[in-house]
Design an enzyme around this catalytic site. Structure first.
Site, PDB file in Angstrom:
ATOM      1  N   GLY A  71      -3.371  21.848 -12.878  1.00  0.00           N
ATOM      2  CA  GLY A  71      -4.770  21.472 -13.024  1.00  0.00           C
ATOM      3  C   GLY A  71      -4.999  20.531 -14.197  1.00  0.00           C
ATOM      4  O   GLY A  71      -5.759  19.560 -14.099  1.00  0.00           O
ATOM      5  N   THR A  72      -4.335  20.806 -15.301  1.00  0.00           N
ATOM      6  CA  THR A  72      -4.490  19.966 -16.501  1.00  0.00           C
ATOM      7  C   THR A  72      -4.099  18.526 -16.190  1.00  0.00           C
ATOM      8  O   THR A  72      -4.815  17.578 -16.539  1.00  0.00           O
ATOM      9  CB  THR A  72      -3.607  20.516 -17.639  1.00  0.00           C
ATOM     10  N   ASN A 151     -14.874  28.548 -15.975  1.00  0.00           N
ATOM     11  CA  ASN A 151     -13.827  29.560 -16.042  1.00  0.00           C
ATOM     12  C   ASN A 151     -14.198  30.763 -16.917  1.00  0.00           C
ATOM     13  O   ASN A 151     -13.746  31.871 -16.689  1.00  0.00           O
ATOM     14  CB  ASN A 151     -12.529  28.931 -16.542  1.00  0.00           C
ATOM     15  N   GLN A 179     -11.579  26.800 -10.597  1.00  0.00           N
ATOM     16  CA  GLN A 179     -12.007  28.203 -10.508  1.00  0.00           C
ATOM     17  C   GLN A 179     -12.740  28.517  -9.208  1.00  0.00           C
ATOM     18  O   GLN A 179     -12.894  29.689  -8.870  1.00  0.00           O
ATOM     19  CB  GLN A 179     -12.905  28.557 -11.701  1.00  0.00           C
ATOM     20  N   HIS A 201      -1.904  28.029  -9.464  1.00  0.00           N
ATOM     21  CA  HIS A 201      -1.725  29.379 -10.033  1.00  0.00           C
ATOM     22  C   HIS A 201      -3.033  30.142 -10.208  1.00  0.00           C
ATOM     23  O   HIS A 201      -3.019  31.316 -10.586  1.00  0.00           O
ATOM     24  CB  HIS A 201      -0.943  29.326 -11.349  1.00  0.00           C
ATOM     25  N   THR A 237      10.338  13.141  -8.430  1.00  0.00           N
ATOM     26  CA  THR A 237      10.674  13.957  -7.259  1.00  0.00           C
ATOM     27  C   THR A 237       9.767  15.177  -7.205  1.00  0.00           C
ATOM     28  O   THR A 237       9.568  15.862  -8.208  1.00  0.00           O
ATOM     29  CB  THR A 237      12.156  14.386  -7.325  1.00  0.00           C
ATOM     30  N   CYS A 323      -9.664  32.540 -30.012  1.00  0.00           N
ATOM     31  CA  CYS A 323      -9.418  32.754 -31.436  1.00  0.00           C
ATOM     32  C   CYS A 323      -8.153  32.009 -31.810  1.00  0.00           C
ATOM     33  O   CYS A 323      -7.084  32.262 -31.274  1.00  0.00           O
ATOM     34  CB  CYS A 323      -9.306  34.238 -31.720  1.00  0.00           C
TER      35      CYS A 323
HETATM   36  C1  LIG Z   1      -6.888  26.923 -15.552  1.00  0.00           C
HETATM   37  C2  LIG Z   1      -7.829  25.808 -15.503  1.00  0.00           C
HETATM   38  C3  LIG Z   1      -7.393  24.482 -15.631  1.00  0.00           C
HETATM   39  C4  LIG Z   1      -5.983  24.112 -15.955  1.00  0.00           C
HETATM   40  O1  LIG Z   1      -5.079  24.299 -14.900  1.00  0.00           O
HETATM   41  P1  LIG Z   1      -3.521  24.428 -15.254  1.00  0.00           P
HETATM   42  O2  LIG Z   1      -2.872  24.431 -13.898  1.00  0.00           O
HETATM   43  O3  LIG Z   1      -3.385  25.727 -15.975  1.00  0.00           O
HETATM   44  O4  LIG Z   1      -3.132  23.273 -16.066  1.00  0.00           O
HETATM   45  C5  LIG Z   1      -8.341  23.472 -15.541  1.00  0.00           C
HETATM   46  N1  LIG Z   1      -9.630  23.754 -15.341  1.00  0.00           N
HETATM   47  C6  LIG Z   1     -10.083  25.014 -15.203  1.00  0.00           C
HETATM   48  C7  LIG Z   1     -11.531  25.247 -14.974  1.00  0.00           C
HETATM   49  C8  LIG Z   1      -9.201  26.084 -15.294  1.00  0.00           C
HETATM   50  O5  LIG Z   1      -9.664  27.318 -15.191  1.00  0.00           O
END
Ligand SMILES: *Cc1c(COP(=O)(O)O)cnc(C)c1O
Length: 394
Positions: A71-72, A151, A179, A201, A237, A323
């Site tokens: 996601g990042t 999130n 999310q 994930h 790849t 934190c």
């Molecule tokens: C977890 C999350 C991400 C990041 O996804 P990763 O696969 O962990 O890099 C991005 N945006 C939101 C809202 C998330 O909850």
């Protein structure tokens, strides 16, 4: 000891059916999808099947899905990709104060590169006002990025209202839907975003795999350079077993969307805790919220302390406040909602999943009041509060 996992917004366990497909893929589907012989073309076939599954999960066309390393990375590709492709047309970006760090910190990096960023505020429920978006648009705005749901609080944004505003002005609209997938209906063609982020994930697939939906005709530069994979948007790849697992997870998640069972469980958790513990407050929208997410502040009890105490009792939950070190930084999301720092520090985030049972929730309802009572017993601020309220009562 029994382990109760209630942090599904942080990550999810891999679904058994996903695991089975991935084990198979790791053993047998080892070919490079870019090769011409059978072992490679079979891997390619599986890769494209996964792409179809992910696309149909969000109502997209198969060719609009680009696989990424999570996601990042998809969020980085959306922000940097659009800004690099459109920098001759302007240098203003609009996002919100409650985005995930992968959007916020990308925006900050773009700011250092000379882009101007508007961070839209939210109301006390954590919701962006589409009217504020309209007001923030300038002639040099080249991208809008607003998350689909948050999130930390689970608050669902009025995305369709905002994509309509963007479309009217011809500005590309990106939404981080990490999310929302698998929890509420996400139909990208229906609400009309140009880019959308997904992470495997968070939907019971493997980590390190994600996707960016790129609507046909959207101009974007890659952020990595290499081969021709993923149409050049994401060279390297492909993680074939990971992507196969992601595809399976996307397929399964279709069946779990709009799970009313979780709403009932979540609300029972909240109602029972508020009955048994005084000064519990709900963070996030009471209704327009992900079915699995409950974010509460329990005044006079520090969040990290509660997380550790609950961990000793076999319960994994998250805290809203990130934190860092000794300097406790309260959650940027709660801060944007106007939650005072001393209350933001007292936050727990419960996020339920398809594997959460009635017994799990009962166990939390059974043990948390005692944890809170004990911890408040150590709190000088709570004692002070009791003394004051007693005085007032006399
Ligand atoms: C977890 C999350 C991400 C990041 O996804 P990763 O696969 O962990 O890099 C991005 N945006 C939101 C809202 C998330 O909850």
């Amino acid at each position: 000891m029994r382990r109760i996992y209630l942090d599904h917004n942080a990550t999810t366990p891999v679904h058994p059916e996903v695991l089975k497909e991935m084990e198979n893929a790791l053993e047998l589907t080892y070919g490079n999808p870019s090769t011409l012989y059978l072992i490679g073309t079979e891997a390619k076939k599986k890769l494209e099947e996964a792409r179809r599954r992910v696309a149909s999960r969000i109502g997209a066309k198969t060719e609009e899905i680009i696989f990424t390393g999570g996601g990042t990375e998809a969020n980085n590709l959306a922000l940097f990709g659009i800004c690099r492709a459109r920098k001759k047309e302007g240098n203003h970006i609009i996002t919100s104060k409650i985005e995930h760090d992968s959007v916020l910190n990308s925006a900050k990096a773009l700011e250092r590169d000379g882009f101007n960023i508007t961070y839209l505020p939210v109301d006390s429920y954590g919701m962006v006002d589409p009217g504020e978006l309209s007001k923030a648009i300038r002639p040099d705005t080249i991208l809008i990025s607003i998350m689909h749901s948050n999130n930390e609080t689970g608050t669902i944004q009025p995305i369709k209202d905002m994509t309509e505003i963007a479309r009217e002005k011809g500005i590309p609209f990106h939404t981080d839907a990490v999310q929302s997938i698998g929890k509420i209906n996400v139909d990208v063609a229906g609400f009309g975003a140009d880019l959308l982020t997904i992470a495997s994930h968070k939907i019971y697939g493997p980590k390190g795999v994600g996707a960016l939906y790129i609507k046909k005709g959207t101009r974007l530069q890659p952020i990595l350079y290499g081969g021709h994979q993923e149409k050049g948007y994401r060279p390297g790849t492909e993680d074939v077993p990971g992507i196969i697992g992601f595809g399976k997870a996307a397929e399964i998640s279709m069946k779990n969307t709009e799970d009313n069972r979780l709403v009932v469980l979540r609300d029972r958790l909240y109602n029972s805790l508020s009955e048994r513990i005084e000064m519990v407050r709900l963070n996030g929208h009471p209704v327009k919220r992900l079915p699995n997410t409950l974010n509460i502040s329990i005044e006079f009890v520090e969040g990290e302390g509660m997380v550790l105490a609950l961990d000793d009792l076999g319960i994994s939950v998250g805290t809203g406040s990130a934190c860092a070190t000794a300097t406790l930084e309260p959650s940027h999301v709660l801060a944007a909602m106007g939650v005072p720092p001393q209350i933001a520090h007292c936050t727990l985030r419960f996020s339920l999943g398809w594997d959460t049972t009635d017994e799990d929730v009962d166990y939390v309802i059974g043990v948390l009041p005692d944890v809170v009572k004990k911890m408040r017993g150590f709190s000088p601020l709570y004692k002070e509060y009791l003394r004051k309220s007693r005085k007032e009562a006399v």
